[in-house]
Write an enzyme that holds these catalytic residues in place. Structure first.
Site, PDB file in Angstrom:
ATOM      1  N   ASN A  69       0.724  -1.305  -0.105  1.00 41.30           N
ATOM      2  CA  ASN A  69      -0.110   0.068   0.165  1.00 41.30           C
ATOM      3  C   ASN A  69       0.853   1.431  -0.076  1.00 41.30           C
ATOM      4  O   ASN A  69       1.960   1.147   0.294  1.00 41.30           O
ATOM      5  CB  ASN A  69      -1.043   0.112   1.410  1.00 41.30           C
ATOM      6  N   CYS A  78      -5.298  -7.746  -3.779  1.00 38.94           N
ATOM      7  CA  CYS A  78      -5.850  -6.291  -4.532  1.00 38.94           C
ATOM      8  C   CYS A  78      -6.326  -6.749  -5.867  1.00 38.94           C
ATOM      9  O   CYS A  78      -5.549  -7.187  -6.675  1.00 38.94           O
ATOM     10  CB  CYS A  78      -4.779  -5.260  -4.516  1.00 38.94           C
ATOM     11  N   HIS A 168     -12.935  -7.004   4.782  1.00 35.72           N
ATOM     12  CA  HIS A 168     -13.845  -5.930   4.184  1.00 35.72           C
ATOM     13  C   HIS A 168     -15.166  -5.688   5.219  1.00 35.72           C
ATOM     14  O   HIS A 168     -15.693  -6.690   5.683  1.00 35.72           O
ATOM     15  CB  HIS A 168     -14.186  -6.142   2.920  1.00 35.72           C
ATOM     16  N   GLU A 217      -9.729   2.436   1.420  1.00 41.38           N
ATOM     17  CA  GLU A 217      -8.892   1.281   1.396  1.00 41.38           C
ATOM     18  C   GLU A 217      -8.166   1.285   2.694  1.00 41.38           C
ATOM     19  O   GLU A 217      -7.392   2.443   3.049  1.00 41.38           O
ATOM     20  CB  GLU A 217      -8.153   1.006   0.239  1.00 41.38           C
ATOM     21  N   ARG A 218      -7.735   0.038   3.408  1.00 35.07           N
ATOM     22  CA  ARG A 218      -7.001  -0.077   4.212  1.00 35.07           C
ATOM     23  C   ARG A 218      -5.571   0.254   4.116  1.00 35.07           C
ATOM     24  O   ARG A 218      -5.105  -0.248   3.104  1.00 35.07           O
ATOM     25  CB  ARG A 218      -7.116  -1.646   4.949  1.00 35.07           C
ATOM     26  N   CYS A 226     -11.779  -0.629  -6.003  1.00 36.63           N
ATOM     27  CA  CYS A 226     -11.292  -1.644  -5.044  1.00 36.63           C
ATOM     28  C   CYS A 226     -11.852  -3.019  -5.641  1.00 36.63           C
ATOM     29  O   CYS A 226     -13.167  -2.835  -5.395  1.00 36.63           O
ATOM     30  CB  CYS A 226     -11.551  -1.709  -3.539  1.00 36.63           C
ATOM     31  N   GLY A 229     -12.857  -5.356  -2.762  1.00 37.79           N
ATOM     32  CA  GLY A 229     -14.010  -4.757  -2.122  1.00 37.79           C
ATOM     33  C   GLY A 229     -15.278  -4.857  -2.681  1.00 37.79           C
ATOM     34  O   GLY A 229     -16.278  -5.051  -2.241  1.00 37.79           O
TER      35      GLY A 229
END
Length: 400
Positions: A69, A78, A168, A217-218, A226, A229
């Site tokens: 990230n 991802c 999520h 997003e984390r 995402c 996600g």
């Protein structure tokens, strides 16, 4: 100089580094969380939502993906990132539609496939709906997945959770555009109900086959899309009775198509992945890079003038890589690199070589140093441009 390519999927953008010729398991281009953050900085670096490494496999895959990230943390998977990785591999290797890759990730084996229009369809596997697998402290609810009510900033939200190899939380709302994402996103990301933190998704059901969502997003904050996600959001929305098993999912960056297959229980995600540009990092960005860092010119020089051929993976290695494979030749990934138990260059030489008189990377360092000394910065940029031109020509020939 370190060569990279930038790709984006629905505005979720990544820097791609090709390390498939690496000869050590721990090869990571000498990246640290601080360096990743600098690379992803949109003012002082290249800019991106993350950095993706294509690496040799460790187990049953064709290759291994590591993703970082923008804050330097390493998530399990991802969805947009793996689509960009697949398109990057196809463009680099000249692959035709129908090409599939079995990719090792921290979330397990993921299989993307290149489609005729250049988009990518990904078998994302089965969702995790057991609290311990998400992970979350929320208990299984009436919809058959972790559910509960979370309170942040004086507001309470009915939520559902699902895992796609990464966590999520999904929050159905009446008007997703009205959500104060900047305020609520970071609070929900770090909520105690999610011990590993979580990605946060607000979703509005337009119809049973059409969802609209926004993403926090984390480790990255608000992003335009995402992929994992979108899959988790469809799963939660379907279990909550808001949508069917297949739906169009609109995100700020564009549309993904998610299908939750009834026979296999696998989720399939289809969406675009587009090249943005190729480039090289100036040595000054990281200060003094390790002397055997992969040189962009090595890859570009081989493709310069070779019309209609796709560039090979960059050769060269960073600290801890005992050697490099010649550009354009196959590397036996099962062949063990020469062991040197006395020193781990990747750990011990980050501030300079600890064994300058007997360095295991001396040959690679000398080769790269000679290459860089023989070329001006303008020459290196020209070679990188020629590499991009060759990749573009290959892509156009494949598509037309």
């Amino acid at each position: 100089m370190l060569a990279f390519s930038k790709y984006q999927g629905l505005g979720n953008d990544f820097l791609l580094l090709d390390g498939r010729n690496a000869t050590t398991v721990d090869f990571c281009f000498d990246l640290t969380p601080e360096r990743v953050s600098l690379l992803c900085d949109r003012r002082f670096g290249v800019g991106g939502d993350g950095v993706i490494l294509a690496l040799p496999p460790e187990n049953d895959g064709e290759l291994r993906m590591r993703i970082f990230n923008a804050d330097g943390t390493e998530p399990e998977m991802c969805g947009n990132g793996i689509r960009c990785l697949a398109r990057f591999l196809a463009d680099s290797d000249g692959d035709a539609p129908g090409r599939r890759w079995v990719v090792e990730t921290l979330a397990g084996l993921i299989v993307p496939e290149l489609l005729a229009d250049g988009s990518v369809r990904v078998d994302m596997g089965t969702p995790f709906l057991v609290p311990e697998q998400v992970p979350t402290t929320l208990a299984i609810g009436s919809a058959g997945l972790p559910q509960g009510e979370l309170s942040v900033a004086g507001e309470s939200f009915a939520v559902a959770a699902a895992g796609m190899g990464n966590p999520h939380v999904v929050l159905p709302v009446e008007a997703v555009a009205a959500v104060d994402l900047e305020r609520l996103g970071p609070l929900l990301e770090c909520h105690p109900a999610f011990p590993a933190r979580t990605n946060v998704h607000f979703v509005e059901a337009i119809s049973p086959s059409h969802l609209v969502m926004r993403v926090w997003e984390r480790g990255a904050g608000p992003t335009l899309a995402c992929g994992t996600g979108a899959c988790a959001t469809l799963v939660a929305s379907h279990r909550l009775g808001l949508c069917e098993r297949s739906a169009r999912v609109d995100l700020p960056g564009g549309t993904l198509w998610i299908d939750w297959d009834t026979s296999s229980d696998h989720l399939f995600m289809s969406g675009p992945a587009e090249p943005v540009f190729d480039g090289v990092l100036a040595p000054e960005l990281f200060g003094e890079l390790p002397p055997d860092a992969p040189a962009a010119a090595e890859r570009a020089e081989e493709s310069d003038g070779l019309e209609g051929t796709a560039p090979s993976a960059p050769s060269g290695g960073l600290a801890g890589v005992a050697g490099t494979s010649p550009l354009g030749t196959a590397t036996d990934l099962n062949e063990e690199a020469p062991a040197d138990p006395a020193i781990n260059c990747a750990v011990e030489c980050t501030r300079g070589c600890q064994r300058p008189d007997d360095c295991p990377n001396a040959a690679a360092r000398a080769r790269v140093e000679a290459l860089l000394n023989s070329r001006s910065l303008d020459d290196l940029v020209t070679l990188a441009s020629n590499s991009l031109e060759a990749r573009t020509r290959q892509r156009l020939e494949r598509e037309g």
